[in-house]
Design an enzyme around this catalytic site. Sequence first.
Site, short mmCIF file in Angstrom:
data_model
loop_
_atom_site.label_atom_id
_atom_site.label_comp_id
_atom_site.label_asym_id
_atom_site.label_seq_id
_atom_site.Cartn_x
_atom_site.Cartn_y
_atom_site.Cartn_z
N ARG A 145 6.36 0.26 -3.30
CA ARG A 145 6.06 -0.23 -4.66
C ARG A 145 7.12 0.24 -5.65
O ARG A 145 7.58 -0.53 -6.50
CB ARG A 145 4.67 0.23 -5.11
CG ARG A 145 3.53 -0.45 -4.37
CD ARG A 145 2.18 -0.18 -5.03
NE ARG A 145 1.92 1.23 -5.25
CZ ARG A 145 1.30 2.05 -4.41
NH1 ARG A 145 0.86 1.59 -3.24
NH2 ARG A 145 1.09 3.32 -4.71
N ARG A 202 0.82 -1.22 0.00
CA ARG A 202 0.00 0.00 0.00
C ARG A 202 0.85 1.27 0.00
O ARG A 202 0.34 2.36 -0.14
CB ARG A 202 -0.94 0.00 1.21
CG ARG A 202 -1.94 -1.16 1.14
CD ARG A 202 -2.96 -1.11 2.24
NE ARG A 202 -3.80 0.05 2.04
CZ ARG A 202 -4.44 0.68 3.01
NH1 ARG A 202 -4.35 0.25 4.25
NH2 ARG A 202 -5.20 1.73 2.75
N CYS A 203 2.16 1.12 0.13
CA CYS A 203 3.07 2.26 0.21
C CYS A 203 3.69 2.53 -1.16
O CYS A 203 4.30 1.64 -1.76
CB CYS A 203 4.16 1.96 1.23
SG CYS A 203 5.51 3.14 1.24
N GLY A 204 3.56 3.75 -1.64
CA GLY A 204 4.12 4.12 -2.94
C GLY A 204 5.62 3.95 -3.02
O GLY A 204 6.15 3.45 -4.02
#
Length: 115
Positions: A15, A10-12
């Site tokens: 990712r 969920r963390c940019g």
Amino acid sequence: MSVKIYHNPRCGKSRDTLKLLEAQGLTPEVVEYLKAPPTAAELQDILSKLNIKPRELMRTKEPEYKENGLDDKSLSDTDLIEAMIRVPKLIERPIVLKDGKAAIGRPPENVLAIL
């Protein structure tokens, strides 16, 4: 030459770091640390490789940091490591390990130094 990433999908930044590793032709072992938190020994190993103290690996702006009294400067390193195991959301992310080295992917390009 295995590569491991402690990842939060969920963390940019997490990712982006995973994409960066894959762009380098690497297929890292992905550990979703919110589902499978590292052990105390694993955290101590990560801290040693990063050459930082436990508080430096913590997300101090998360509400859980203050809610759990972790801003108390008298807490020991062991106390802080135990808190990160109990509340893995407090662990800074992503962390990449390769060949006995570690890097935090903030920004993602930081991990290039250990590849």
